[in-house]
Design an enzyme around this catalytic site. Structure first.
Site, mmCIF file in Angstrom:
data_model
loop_
_atom_site.group_PDB
_atom_site.id
_atom_site.type_symbol
_atom_site.label_atom_id
_atom_site.label_comp_id
_atom_site.label_asym_id
_atom_site.label_seq_id
_atom_site.Cartn_x
_atom_site.Cartn_y
_atom_site.Cartn_z
ATOM 1 N N SER A 1 -8.916 76.595 1.102
ATOM 2 C CA SER A 1 -9.097 75.207 0.664
ATOM 3 C C SER A 1 -10.585 74.980 0.462
ATOM 4 C CB SER A 1 -8.587 74.245 1.740
ATOM 5 O OG SER A 1 -9.000 72.918 1.451
ATOM 6 N N TYR B 1 -7.525 72.288 10.576
ATOM 7 C CA TYR B 1 -7.180 72.768 9.227
ATOM 8 C C TYR B 1 -8.353 73.543 8.631
ATOM 9 C CZ TYR B 1 -5.604 72.303 4.305
ATOM 10 O OH TYR B 1 -5.217 72.535 3.001
HETATM 11 N N1 LIG Z 1 -2.414 69.901 -2.085
HETATM 12 C C1 LIG Z 1 -3.713 70.071 -1.900
HETATM 13 O O1 LIG Z 1 -4.536 69.228 -2.271
HETATM 14 C C2 LIG Z 1 -4.232 71.325 -1.256
HETATM 15 C C3 LIG Z 1 -5.615 71.595 -1.314
HETATM 16 C C4 LIG Z 1 -6.094 72.764 -0.741
HETATM 17 C C5 LIG Z 1 -5.230 73.660 -0.152
HETATM 18 N N2 LIG Z 1 -3.893 73.369 -0.112
HETATM 19 C C6 LIG Z 1 -3.023 74.362 0.505
HETATM 20 O O2 LIG Z 1 -2.089 74.806 -0.454
HETATM 21 C C7 LIG Z 1 -0.885 75.217 0.194
HETATM 22 C C8 LIG Z 1 0.301 74.534 -0.440
HETATM 23 O O3 LIG Z 1 0.094 73.148 -0.336
HETATM 24 P P1 LIG Z 1 1.015 72.070 -1.068
HETATM 25 O O4 LIG Z 1 0.121 70.937 -1.388
HETATM 26 O O5 LIG Z 1 1.829 72.699 -2.151
HETATM 27 O O6 LIG Z 1 1.953 71.651 0.168
HETATM 28 P P2 LIG Z 1 3.377 70.862 0.207
HETATM 29 O O7 LIG Z 1 3.396 70.116 1.493
HETATM 30 O O8 LIG Z 1 3.554 70.101 -1.043
HETATM 31 O O9 LIG Z 1 4.414 72.054 0.295
HETATM 32 C C9 LIG Z 1 4.340 72.919 1.396
HETATM 33 C C10 LIG Z 1 5.668 73.588 1.637
HETATM 34 O O10 LIG Z 1 5.499 74.379 2.821
HETATM 35 C C11 LIG Z 1 6.616 74.180 3.665
HETATM 36 N N3 LIG Z 1 6.218 74.401 5.060
HETATM 37 C C12 LIG Z 1 5.445 73.614 5.833
HETATM 38 N N4 LIG Z 1 5.355 74.132 7.063
HETATM 39 C C13 LIG Z 1 6.079 75.274 7.067
HETATM 40 C C14 LIG Z 1 6.371 76.237 8.052
HETATM 41 N N5 LIG Z 1 5.914 76.116 9.305
HETATM 42 N N6 LIG Z 1 7.144 77.291 7.712
HETATM 43 C C15 LIG Z 1 7.644 77.415 6.454
HETATM 44 N N7 LIG Z 1 7.403 76.512 5.492
HETATM 45 C C16 LIG Z 1 6.633 75.448 5.789
HETATM 46 C C17 LIG Z 1 7.042 72.731 3.423
HETATM 47 O O11 LIG Z 1 8.403 72.518 3.806
HETATM 48 C C18 LIG Z 1 6.802 72.597 1.910
HETATM 49 O O12 LIG Z 1 7.948 72.970 1.172
HETATM 50 C C19 LIG Z 1 -1.093 74.890 1.668
HETATM 51 O O13 LIG Z 1 -1.509 76.044 2.357
HETATM 52 C C20 LIG Z 1 -2.195 73.858 1.656
HETATM 53 O O14 LIG Z 1 -2.931 73.828 2.853
HETATM 54 C C21 LIG Z 1 -3.376 72.239 -0.637
#
Ligand SMILES: NC(=O)c1ccc[n+]([C@@H]2O[C@H](COP(=O)([O-])OP(=O)(O)OC[C@H]3O[C@@H](n4cnc5c(N)ncnc54)[C@H](O)[C@@H]3O)[C@@H](O)[C@H]2O)c1
Length: 252
Positions: free
Chosen positions: A144, A158
């Site tokens: 991130s 995080y």
């Molecule tokens: N959205 C953002 O702005 C952003 C920015 C930087 C990094 N990220 C990272 O990108 C990745 C994806 O993020 P996103 O925004 O698509 O998230 P999201 O919350 O939209 O989707 C995440 C998915 O992971 C699943 N999940 C959560 N905990 C879990 C667990 N313990 N075991 C199995 N599945 C689990 C959830 O059910 C969900 O389907 C993450 O690692 C997040 O930290 C997101």
């Protein structure tokens, strides 16, 4: 068909970037194990892949539990016969409970670490031996921008988990390069997914988007396209790399 006949496991593929990656990878010829905690969401992803003529397998489980991750890897190999791509995408962002170190409880610190850091540990621990059997492969970790700069609105657990993944990416790249296994980490900026939904309304999205050089938030497809490149043989000489994908945030 940039991933023709390859097999991928994507954690957190029930929603957001993980779901989009499942759709994009499958459209490019991959078979995809959709690994998610949320049964209904994982079913929706599998149905969406199959509706477009692709192949996907649902595995419900928690990335922070080693037995669940091992079961997911085993199920993918049993169903599709091999494994080529590990996409450690699942993560949680608890802005309401994971704050500055002076405000965060030990319990909340540990849960955020367990999902965001131990999850990729388990996925690579059980997945790498399968990539070795396949004669190589690609690992994609998800960091991130919060691992790269400080924010006044801190999410310290995080941030630390994502920062540690940078070190893990480089370590795995060096250890397993001779096995033709690559490992890279991507650093998304703010992407419009269910993860961010509790913290964003239309007004905030517009304000944040307007503040970026590229004038908008990221989309799940933006990230899936980068993951596709890293998963494919087009990136065959890229390993140990950190790739920022943030609409220009870090450049400002
Ligand atoms: N959205 C953002 O702005 C952003 C920015 C930087 C990094 N990220 C990272 O990108 C990745 C994806 O993020 P996103 O925004 O698509 O998230 P999201 O919350 O939209 O989707 C995440 C998915 O992971 C699943 N999940 C959560 N905990 C879990 C667990 N313990 N075991 C199995 N599945 C689990 C959830 O059910 C969900 O389907 C993450 O690692 C997040 O930290 C997101």
């Amino acid at each position: 068909m940039r991933l023709k006949d390859k097999v991928a496991i994507i954690s957190g593929a029930g929603m957001g970037m993980g779901r989009e990656a499942a759709l994009v990878f499958a459209a490019e010829g991959a078979m995809v194990a959709v690994f998610d905690l949320n049964d209904a969401a994982a079913s929706e992803t599998v149905a969406a892949v199959e509706a477009r003529g692709g192949r996907a397998l649902k595995v419900v489980g928690d990335v922070s539990k080693e037995a669940d991750v091992k079961r997911a890897v085993d199920a993918a190999v049993k169903e599709f016969g091999r494994l080529d791509i590990l996409y450690a995408n699942a993560g949680v962002l608890w802005k309401d409970r994971d704050k500055s170190v002076i405000e965060t409880t030990e319990e909340n610190w540990d849960i955020v670490q367990a999902v965001n850091l131990k999850g990729p540990f388990f996925l690579t621990k059980h997945g790498i031996p399968q990539l070795q059997k396949s004669g190589g492969g690609s690992i994609i970790l998800v960091g991130s921008i919060s691992a790269l700069v400080g924010f006044t609105l801190a999410q310290d657990s995080y941030t630390c988990a994502k920062g540690a993944l940078i070190s893990l990416a480089k370590s795995l790249a060096v250890q397993f390069g001779p096995d033709k296994i690559r490992c890279n980490i991507i650093h998304p900026g703010m992407v419009d997914t269910p993860l961010q939904a509790p913290y964003l309304n239309a007004e905030k999205k517009k304000a944040i988007g307007d503040s970026l050089p590229l004038m908008r938030l990221g989309t799940p497809r933006d990230i899936a396209n980068l993951a596709l490149f890293l998963a494919s043989d087009e990136s065959c000489w890229i390993t140990g790399a950190e790739i920022v994908i943030d609409g220009g945030f870090i450049a400002t």
